[in-house]
Write a protein that holds these residues in place. Structure first.
Motif, PDB file in Angstrom:
ATOM      1  N   SER A 184     -16.221 -17.300 -37.358  1.00 19.74           N
ATOM      2  CA  SER A 184     -15.511 -16.684 -38.484  1.00 19.74           C
ATOM      3  C   SER A 184     -14.817 -17.764 -39.299  1.00 19.74           C
ATOM      4  O   SER A 184     -14.476 -18.839 -38.783  1.00 19.74           O
ATOM      5  CB  SER A 184     -14.459 -15.676 -37.991  1.00 19.74           C
ATOM      6  OG  SER A 184     -15.039 -14.466 -37.569  1.00 19.74           O
ATOM      7  N   ASN A 185     -14.601 -17.471 -40.573  1.00 22.09           N
ATOM      8  CA  ASN A 185     -13.761 -18.305 -41.430  1.00 22.09           C
ATOM      9  C   ASN A 185     -13.333 -17.484 -42.638  1.00 22.09           C
ATOM     10  O   ASN A 185     -13.551 -16.268 -42.676  1.00 22.09           O
ATOM     11  CB  ASN A 185     -14.475 -19.611 -41.830  1.00 22.09           C
ATOM     12  CG  ASN A 185     -15.735 -19.383 -42.656  1.00 22.09           C
ATOM     13  OD1 ASN A 185     -15.837 -18.420 -43.435  1.00 22.09           O
ATOM     14  ND2 ASN A 185     -16.715 -20.262 -42.501  1.00 22.09           N
ATOM     15  N   HIS A 186     -12.737 -18.129 -43.619  1.00 25.82           N
ATOM     16  CA  HIS A 186     -12.173 -17.432 -44.772  1.00 25.82           C
ATOM     17  C   HIS A 186     -13.226 -16.976 -45.780  1.00 25.82           C
ATOM     18  O   HIS A 186     -12.869 -16.361 -46.790  1.00 25.82           O
ATOM     19  CB  HIS A 186     -11.177 -18.353 -45.477  1.00 25.82           C
ATOM     20  CG  HIS A 186     -11.827 -19.562 -46.095  1.00 25.82           C
ATOM     21  ND1 HIS A 186     -12.368 -20.576 -45.344  1.00 25.82           N
ATOM     22  CD2 HIS A 186     -12.042 -19.905 -47.387  1.00 25.82           C
ATOM     23  CE1 HIS A 186     -12.886 -21.486 -46.137  1.00 25.82           C
ATOM     24  NE2 HIS A 186     -12.709 -21.103 -47.394  1.00 25.82           N
TER      25      HIS A 186
ATOM     26  N   ARG B 163     -15.072 -11.085 -40.811  1.00 28.46           N
ATOM     27  CA  ARG B 163     -14.613 -11.425 -39.461  1.00 28.46           C
ATOM     28  C   ARG B 163     -15.611 -10.915 -38.429  1.00 28.46           C
ATOM     29  O   ARG B 163     -16.137  -9.813 -38.553  1.00 28.46           O
ATOM     30  CB  ARG B 163     -13.242 -10.812 -39.201  1.00 28.46           C
ATOM     31  CG  ARG B 163     -12.097 -11.506 -39.938  1.00 28.46           C
ATOM     32  CD  ARG B 163     -10.761 -10.898 -39.555  1.00 28.46           C
ATOM     33  NE  ARG B 163      -9.635 -11.607 -40.149  1.00 28.46           N
ATOM     34  CZ  ARG B 163      -9.043 -12.687 -39.627  1.00 28.46           C
ATOM     35  NH1 ARG B 163      -9.499 -13.173 -38.480  1.00 28.46           N
ATOM     36  NH2 ARG B 163      -8.024 -13.258 -40.218  1.00 28.46           N
ATOM     37  N   HIS B 164     -15.833 -11.707 -37.381  1.00 31.87           N
ATOM     38  CA  HIS B 164     -16.909 -11.335 -36.465  1.00 31.87           C
ATOM     39  C   HIS B 164     -16.574 -10.105 -35.637  1.00 31.87           C
ATOM     40  O   HIS B 164     -17.473  -9.444 -35.125  1.00 31.87           O
ATOM     41  CB  HIS B 164     -17.376 -12.517 -35.605  1.00 31.87           C
ATOM     42  CG  HIS B 164     -16.409 -13.083 -34.612  1.00 31.87           C
ATOM     43  ND1 HIS B 164     -15.351 -13.878 -34.953  1.00 31.87           N
ATOM     44  CD2 HIS B 164     -16.384 -12.996 -33.255  1.00 31.87           C
ATOM     45  CE1 HIS B 164     -14.715 -14.269 -33.868  1.00 31.87           C
ATOM     46  NE2 HIS B 164     -15.313 -13.742 -32.811  1.00 31.87           N
TER      47      HIS B 164
ATOM     48  N   ARG C 154     -18.152  -7.842 -38.241  1.00 33.99           N
ATOM     49  CA  ARG C 154     -19.555  -8.156 -38.529  1.00 33.99           C
ATOM     50  C   ARG C 154     -20.474  -7.724 -37.394  1.00 33.99           C
ATOM     51  O   ARG C 154     -21.566  -7.193 -37.616  1.00 33.99           O
ATOM     52  CB  ARG C 154     -19.672  -9.664 -38.769  1.00 33.99           C
ATOM     53  CG  ARG C 154     -21.000 -10.122 -39.291  1.00 33.99           C
ATOM     54  CD  ARG C 154     -20.964 -11.594 -39.643  1.00 33.99           C
ATOM     55  NE  ARG C 154     -20.944 -12.481 -38.487  1.00 33.99           N
ATOM     56  CZ  ARG C 154     -19.946 -13.302 -38.175  1.00 33.99           C
ATOM     57  NH1 ARG C 154     -18.848 -13.347 -38.922  1.00 33.99           N
ATOM     58  NH2 ARG C 154     -20.013 -14.084 -37.114  1.00 33.99           N
TER      59      ARG C 154
ATOM     60  N   TYR D 223     -10.803 -19.121 -36.383  1.00 38.07           N
ATOM     61  CA  TYR D 223     -10.176 -18.715 -37.646  1.00 38.07           C
ATOM     62  C   TYR D 223      -8.947 -17.877 -37.341  1.00 38.07           C
ATOM     63  O   TYR D 223      -8.983 -16.974 -36.502  1.00 38.07           O
ATOM     64  CB  TYR D 223     -11.170 -17.922 -38.492  1.00 38.07           C
ATOM     65  CG  TYR D 223     -10.611 -17.417 -39.809  1.00 38.07           C
ATOM     66  CD1 TYR D 223      -9.897 -18.257 -40.660  1.00 38.07           C
ATOM     67  CD2 TYR D 223     -10.819 -16.100 -40.204  1.00 38.07           C
ATOM     68  CE1 TYR D 223      -9.390 -17.796 -41.870  1.00 38.07           C
ATOM     69  CE2 TYR D 223     -10.323 -15.626 -41.419  1.00 38.07           C
ATOM     70  CZ  TYR D 223      -9.612 -16.480 -42.250  1.00 38.07           C
ATOM     71  OH  TYR D 223      -9.113 -16.022 -43.443  1.00 38.07           O
TER      72      TYR D 223
ATOM     73  N   GLU E 230      -8.379 -14.424 -35.231  1.00 39.25           N
ATOM     74  CA  GLU E 230      -9.469 -13.982 -34.371  1.00 39.25           C
ATOM     75  C   GLU E 230      -9.011 -13.922 -32.923  1.00 39.25           C
ATOM     76  O   GLU E 230      -9.547 -13.138 -32.129  1.00 39.25           O
ATOM     77  CB  GLU E 230     -10.714 -14.852 -34.525  1.00 39.25           C
ATOM     78  CG  GLU E 230     -10.652 -16.235 -33.935  1.00 39.25           C
ATOM     79  CD  GLU E 230     -12.031 -16.900 -33.913  1.00 39.25           C
ATOM     80  OE1 GLU E 230     -12.644 -16.911 -32.837  1.00 39.25           O
ATOM     81  OE2 GLU E 230     -12.485 -17.412 -34.964  1.00 39.25           O
TER      82      GLU E 230
ATOM     83  N   GLU F 296     -11.934  -7.005 -40.047  1.00 37.67           N
ATOM     84  CA  GLU F 296     -11.919  -7.080 -41.509  1.00 37.67           C
ATOM     85  C   GLU F 296     -11.123  -5.894 -42.066  1.00 37.67           C
ATOM     86  O   GLU F 296     -11.127  -4.807 -41.502  1.00 37.67           O
ATOM     87  CB  GLU F 296     -13.360  -6.999 -42.007  1.00 37.67           C
ATOM     88  CG  GLU F 296     -13.561  -7.267 -43.472  1.00 37.67           C
ATOM     89  CD  GLU F 296     -13.769  -8.732 -43.765  1.00 37.67           C
ATOM     90  OE1 GLU F 296     -14.079  -9.048 -44.924  1.00 37.67           O
ATOM     91  OE2 GLU F 296     -13.623  -9.561 -42.844  1.00 37.67           O
TER      92      GLU F 296
ATOM     93  N   CYS G 111     -11.198 -10.648 -45.231  1.00 39.45           N
ATOM     94  CA  CYS G 111     -10.948 -11.536 -44.093  1.00 39.45           C
ATOM     95  C   CYS G 111      -9.741 -12.428 -44.330  1.00 39.45           C
ATOM     96  O   CYS G 111      -9.383 -13.227 -43.452  1.00 39.45           O
ATOM     97  CB  CYS G 111     -12.182 -12.393 -43.793  1.00 39.45           C
ATOM     98  SG  CYS G 111     -12.593 -13.588 -45.080  1.00 39.45           S
ATOM     99  N   ARG G 112      -9.098 -12.290 -45.485  1.00 38.39           N
ATOM    100  CA  ARG G 112      -8.004 -13.186 -45.871  1.00 38.39           C
ATOM    101  C   ARG G 112      -6.637 -12.505 -45.831  1.00 38.39           C
ATOM    102  O   ARG G 112      -5.641 -13.077 -46.280  1.00 38.39           O
ATOM    103  CB  ARG G 112      -8.264 -13.732 -47.273  1.00 38.39           C
ATOM    104  CG  ARG G 112      -9.553 -14.537 -47.373  1.00 38.39           C
ATOM    105  CD  ARG G 112      -9.847 -14.981 -48.794  1.00 38.39           C
ATOM    106  NE  ARG G 112     -10.984 -15.899 -48.847  1.00 38.39           N
ATOM    107  CZ  ARG G 112     -11.401 -16.526 -49.941  1.00 38.39           C
ATOM    108  NH1 ARG G 112     -10.780 -16.311 -51.090  1.00 38.39           N
ATOM    109  NH2 ARG G 112     -12.428 -17.355 -49.886  1.00 38.39           N
TER     110      ARG G 112
END
Length: 553
Positions: free
Chosen positions: A337-339, A343-344, A347, A393, A396, A402, A429-430
């Motif tokens: 995951s990242n920005h 988000r996994h 996902r 991230y 997480e 998300e 995700c932010r």
């Protein structure tokens, strides 16, 4: 390494990693935690995270057990793309604090044994950068315009990664290239002044003690000389098009000259400073070129992030990645995951084999939240058992999903605007992360203000609901990171084990790792002693579906 217990609130925390703060080649097996400054911790109550907020929360990272932190951009910016449009590379935007705040953060991190990597954005500047203002004022054919990619006519059909055309016309009739937002004009990396400027920017932050740079759009600096048309989608993961043609805007061989030059700059400094490539490049052999001995130290493995949740897909990408990176003497850098991606925990709640959407809105098919978290925990244990380095991230470790029902009027990602809402973008995700379930803004800041709205469900994921709770996602991360360091899994060697088609199993040293992707419970080798699992094993010791277990053999 001794067992780590939850520290007292007033106890000074120190990193308990088995690798010290100045160990050579520390990056080969490091676990690095990404902080998105806007959404980590807000010290002044304006609803936007800041550097003092990060400094106040560093002990969380030590307790978690990571080795380093990567900070997304905090530079002065008009914020057209949340800080990835930089107007001054040698300062801090007032919304995040000051240079003095940055120095205090770097010092506080070092005192805790944490290294600090900062984001560098070399593909483009902000349209408010002094260079671009000078280019507009100077006019066609000027030396000032030569720092960017201007053309008298629109030269091709390129689309922006954020949607819409990649060329914008200025009042005098010329056009400039922006592979992202119109407020992010691409630099001309064939210009010696551009190269000299970024060497100086590297030294500015290295002199302040940073341990390295995550390089944004590392595969995009050099464009194909003829700026040829491109007739396929502008996808983030940049492999050849359907006719085997490499995109003319991505992964051109000339980028490697830039990074060989930068590597020489970093070698002037002590302490193993590192370069990390955000290079959306496939196949693995092309990505491995970025981490040859005289170039970058790490490159995010986005092909792994994109891999389907099946044993076959996971095996293929892991095996290919290890082989490709091993051929150049590099380790692999894993990330889930990242920005920039969903988000996994959400996902992986979408149907297996789905194309990853660029954002999820209230009207879109919703992920299965329980299934997504179950698979996310299994995926995390699988990733952390792999040889190499791993990136986490922020949030997480809490199992954050998300924000998939964010009101459209709250969205700020330029992707949403430039696609007319067709793509929801990356705001989900932010969202500011939750620390305390009953506090204003869930403990993100002293007030209820947040720059993006938090979903009410975040209360259930807050740190205070999970800290010290056996089986919580947070405690699973802590235990896994402790075991990973103890068993030196990041420095280990993977040996695949035989098993059913729906099971992925391997040994890394004396640790046996099994992930069951199938519906039939899987068995561990005889005599294997489970150490940690993403969900409880069955009473008979079998491994249920969507579960990863580490066992001592």
């Amino acid at each position: 390494m001794p067992e780590r217990t939850a520290p007292q609130e007033d106890a000074p925390l120190r990193s308990t990693s088995t690798r010290g703060p100045r160990t050579p080649d520390w990056w080969r097996n490091a676990v690095i935690y990404q902080i998105y400054p806007r959404s980590f911790a807000d010290a002044d109550g304006d609803g936007i995270g800041d550097l003092p907020g990060i400094t106040a929360r560093l002990d969380h990272l030590v307790e978690l057990g990571v080795d380093a932190v990567w900070l997304s951009p905090f530079y002065p910016s008009p914020q057209a793309d949340a800080g990835y449009d930089v107007s001054n590379y040698r300062d801090v935007d007032p919304i995040f604090g000051s240079l003095d705040d940055a120095d205090k953060l770097f010092t506080a991190a070092r005192e805790r044994g944490l290294r600090v990597i900062v984001d560098l954005v070399p593909n483009h500047t902000s349209s408010e950068h002094p260079w671009f203002k000078e280019a507009l004022a100077a006019g066609p054919g000027s030396p000032e315009r030569a720092r960017y990619i201007f053309r008298p006519h629109k030269p091709n059909n390129w689309e922006s990664t954020f949607g819409g055309p990649a060329w914008t016309q200025v009042p005098d009739g010329e056009w400039y290239l922006h592979l992202f937002d119109a407020g992010q004009p691409d630099l001309n990396w064939d210009h010696p002044e551009v190269r000299a400027e970024f060497r100086d920017i590297l030294r500015f932050w290295l002199d302040r003690g940073v341990d390295g740079f995550r390089v944004d759009v590392a595969h995009g600096l050099i464009k194909q000389a003829d700026l040829a048309d491109w007739h396929y989608p502008v996808e983030p993961l940049s492999g050849p098009g359907t006719e085997g043609i490499r995109p003319p805007m991505w992964d051109q061989d000339g980028v490697h000259d830039v990074y060989r030059d930068w590597r020489q700059v970093l070698e002037e400094y002590p302490g193993e400073r590192v370069l990390v490539a955000e290079a959306w490049v496939a196949p693995a052999e092309r990505l491995a070129a970025y981490v040859r001995p005289d170039e970058m130290h790490q490159a995010f493995n986005f092909e792994y992030l994109e891999a389907s949740w099946t044993a076959a897909a996971q095996y293929a990408v892991i095996d290919r990645s290890l082989e490709a990176n091993g051929s150049v003497g590099a380790t692999t850098t894993w990330v889930l995951s990242n920005h920039d991606v969903i988000r996994h925990a959400s996902r992986l709640g979408l149907p297996v084999g789905s194309v990853r959407p660029r954002g999820i809105g209230a009207g879109d098919p919703q992920p299965d939240s329980q299934l997504g978290l179950r698979r996310a925990r299994a995926a995390t244990l699988l990733m952390l058992a792999l040889p190499g380095s791993a990136y986490l991230y922020q949030g997480e470790e809490l199992g954050l999903p998300e924000h998939t029902t964010m009101p459209d009027e709250a969205r700020q990602d330029p992707t949403f605007r430039r696609t007319g809402g067709e793509q929801k973008g990356r705001d989900g995700c932010r969202v500011p992360i939750p620390w305390q379930s009953e506090a204003p803004s869930f403990g993100f800041g002293p007030t209820s203000a947040t720059w993006l709205p938090q979903p009410e469900i975040y209360a259930e994921f807050a740190l205070d609901r999970q800290r010290g709770v056996p089986g919580s996602t947070y405690e699973m991360y802590r235990s896994a990171l402790r075991l990973r360091a103890q068993r030196q899994l990041g420095l280990g060697r993977l040996e695949w084990a035989e098993g059913p088609d729906s099971v992925l199993a391997f040994r890394n040293g004396d640790v046996y790792v099994l992930t069951n992707f199938g519906e039939t419970p899987a068995s561990l080798p005889e005599g294997a002693r489970p150490m940690i699992s993403s969900e409880p094993l069955r009473p008979d010791g079998l491994v249920p579906t969507d579960v990863t277990v580490w066992a001592e053999v």
